[in-house]
Scaffold this motif. Structure first.
Motif, PDB file in Angstrom:
ATOM      1  N   SER A 108       0.830  -1.209   0.000  1.00 51.98           N
ATOM      2  CA  SER A 108       0.000   0.000   0.000  1.00 51.98           C
ATOM      3  C   SER A 108       0.857   1.248   0.000  1.00 51.98           C
ATOM      4  O   SER A 108       0.572   2.218  -0.695  1.00 51.98           O
TER       5      SER A 108
ATOM      6  N   PRO B 249      -6.871   2.002  -2.989  1.00 55.26           N
ATOM      7  CA  PRO B 249      -6.957   1.829  -1.534  1.00 55.26           C
ATOM      8  C   PRO B 249      -6.812   3.127  -0.748  1.00 55.26           C
ATOM      9  O   PRO B 249      -7.391   3.271   0.324  1.00 55.26           O
TER      10      PRO B 249
ATOM     11  N   THR C  98      -6.596  -4.989   1.780  1.00 54.84           N
ATOM     12  CA  THR C  98      -7.127  -3.788   2.400  1.00 54.84           C
ATOM     13  C   THR C  98      -8.597  -3.953   2.760  1.00 54.84           C
ATOM     14  O   THR C  98      -9.036  -3.551   3.830  1.00 54.84           O
TER      15      THR C  98
END
Lengths: 147, 409
Positions: free
Chosen positions: B87, B197, B357
């Motif tokens: 991420s 995300p 996520t």
């Protein structure tokens, strides 16, 4: 769970589910650390444990550079762990709340160093962004609550 | 009255805030190559981001926990650190792309090379994060971003053959020389662009920043459920403009000016100015969101104090981290790498990080210990599970498709 401070001492706590990797907040709702490890009361190593010996209890929550060791194995030296005594724990919920303020000595040195040498020296670094204060009057005990 | 105003403002911000450089570029590229035949992906993506954004907002409002704290709690350190790494890198790439986007848009106005605008953009982003109140930052970027409605206006002014556009929406496989694998590559990219995300990291952390409680749930749900779909309509308008003007001429989109070309043709200078303003605001808004998200993810994972509502000195490492991220983005752009290519890669990699996520959000949204009476309903869980399957498929397909198609070449 011997502490009288612990209101929910009759509830089962699963160390893995309820303690490890939980966020720890101080009495003002400021994040202190994440629980990386637990310190248990001593069990004598190598000796036979007598039948009536007391159960080991949690004596402290430990936080520190355990990320690598929890993934690859091993254990960081004890001196590098930030220790929060279990008696200071007020409540175990979706976050672990302490009954004490986050003393400056307990701040890990990196946060203190960055604050004193970098962020605090940039103009405006010690001010709250304009008007933010009023929005956070009631949010003291929430996850990222105001200090 | 204040509530109504707040609601309207929230919806408007959501519309303006949904579109970022990833959506701008990917939708225009797709429109210029496949017409509207991938419009269904935008619809699927928008519905998905609605489901999970409102879920993460609800978790944050009820339990006060932001998404990345939950990711670590629920996945454990091993998986969570994988997710954090992925991420964070994707977020850094997106941040780089957004700053490049601001600079490219400013270049269009000023005819000054975008590389000269890059440091200016990065410093502006930092100053806003350093000093401007969270709510003002969010609202101004979102409202000015609404100028992107110019794309919809442009589409109408172009006076397209609506039947033809309708046919493109319904036909499944692409026209002409495009391969099936390229079609699916762009399907994954569009899906990644819609469900990036950082949107949930930002949304849930923003809920904590603004001190949401259960009282704000209805408002947040309305913002998401109305604002994001309208943002999706903007995305479709961008693709539509490209489909009408660029597709017949076989012009592939490789620069930001090509994204805006159809609008300039339709509405002239005035509409173009409007659009450029919208692009600057949308990319700047997204640059702020990704920079903050970079700080949020790491600070929440490691348990540092975080948040714009604190004075920077009380969240020192959080602020230092954001500065470092901006510097890395700035440095990357100064090497002369093409921001548009960075954007295209970042949306594909976004698709890879999606499952790790969204799964923890779904788990915690069902946990009564966190949520009390506000746990997910059955219908919502059903939809979310279907989405997890889609997300997983997109994540697994992303890298192979990237390699097979040579990044869609």
């Amino acid at each position: 769970m011997t502490s009288d401070n612990h209101r929910q001492s009759l509830r089962w706590l699963d160390a893995h589910l309820h303690l490890l990797d939980r966020q720890v907040l101080d009495v003002h709702g400021v994040p202190v650390a994440v629980v990386d490890d637990l310190e248990l009361s001593d069990i004598p190593a190598g000796l036979e444990i007598p039948r009536d010996a007391p159960m080991p209890t949690i004596t402290a929550l430990l936080s520190g550079p355990t990320l690598a060791t929890r993934i690859f194995g091993g254990r960081p030296p004890k001196s590098r762990m930030l220790r929060t005594p279990w008696v200071a724990v007020r409540e175990v919920g979706v976050v672990i709340k302490l009954s004490v303020g986050r003393d400056t000595r307990d701040l890990s040195w990196t946060e203190r160093w960055v604050r004193d040498h970098v962020i605090g020296r940039i103009p405006g670094g010690r001010h709250t962004p304009k008007g933010e204060e009023s929005d956070h009057a009631q949010s003291n005990d929430r996850g990222g609550g105001a200090s | 009255m204040k509530r109504v105003f707040g609601l309207a403002l929230g919806i408007l911000t959501a519309i303006g805030g949904f579109v970022d450089i990833g959506d701008l570029v990917t939708n225009a590229v797709v429109g210029s190559r496949f017409g509207l035949s991938l419009a269904w992906v935008v619809v699927v993506g928008v519905l998905g981001i609605c489901v999970f954004a409102q879920m993460s907002g609800r978790v944050a409002a009820v339990s006060g926990r932001a998404t990345f704290e939950l990711i670590r709690e629920r996945l454990g350190p091993r998986l969570a650190v994988m997710n954090l790494g992925a991420s964070f890198l994707i977020n850094l790439m997106t941040l780089t792309a957004e700053i490049g986007g601001i600079a490219l848009a400013l270049q269009l106005v000023s005819s000054v090379n975008y590389l000269l605008w890059v440091p200016f953009s990065a410093i502006a982003v930092w100053l806003i994060i350093w000093r401007v109140k969270f709510k003002i930052m969010e609202n101004v970027a979102g409202l000015v971003g609404l100028c992107l409605i110019g794309f919809a206006v442009g589409l109408f002014l172009l006076g397209p053959d609506w039947d033809e556009l309708g046919r493109q929406v319904l036909q499944k496989v692409s026209t002409g020389t495009e391969k099936t694998s390229t079609y699916w590559f762009y399907a994954v990219a569009l899906f990644g662009a819609a469900m990036t995300p950082y949107e949930v990291f930002f949304f849930s952390s923003g809920a904590v920043e603004e001190g949401w409680t259960t009282k704000d749930l209805a408002e947040s749900r309305a913002n998401v459920l109305v604002g994001f779909p309208l943002g999706g309509v903007l995305s479709l308008a961008i693709a539509g403009c490209a489909a009408v003007v660029l597709l017949p001429e076989l012009i592939g989109v490789t620069t930001l000016s090509q994204v805006m070309l159809p609008v300039a043709m339709a509405g002239g200078k005035l509409l173009l100015a409007f659009i450029i303003l919208g692009v600057v605001a949308a990319t700047a808004g997204a640059a702020l969101e990704t920079t903050l998200s970079a700080g949020y993810t790491i600070a929440q994972f490691l348990g540092w104090p975080w948040g714009k509502f604190r004075p920077p000195a009380q969240a020192a490492r959080f602020h230092l981290l954001m500065m470092v991220c901006l510097l890395i983005g700035l440095g990357t752009l100064m090497t002369g790498v093409d921001p548009i290519q960075v954007t295209e890669l970042s949306v594909v990699f976004s698709a890879v990080a999606l499952p790790l996520t969204y799964l923890p959000i779904l788990i915690v949204a069902n946990d009564p210990e966190y949520m009390g009476e506000h746990v997910n309903g059955r219908a919502l869980n059903g939809i979310a599970l279907v989405y997890l399957v889609i997300i997983l498929a997109a994540a697994l397909a992303a890298i192979p498709l990237l390699i097979i198609t040579g990044a869609g070449q």
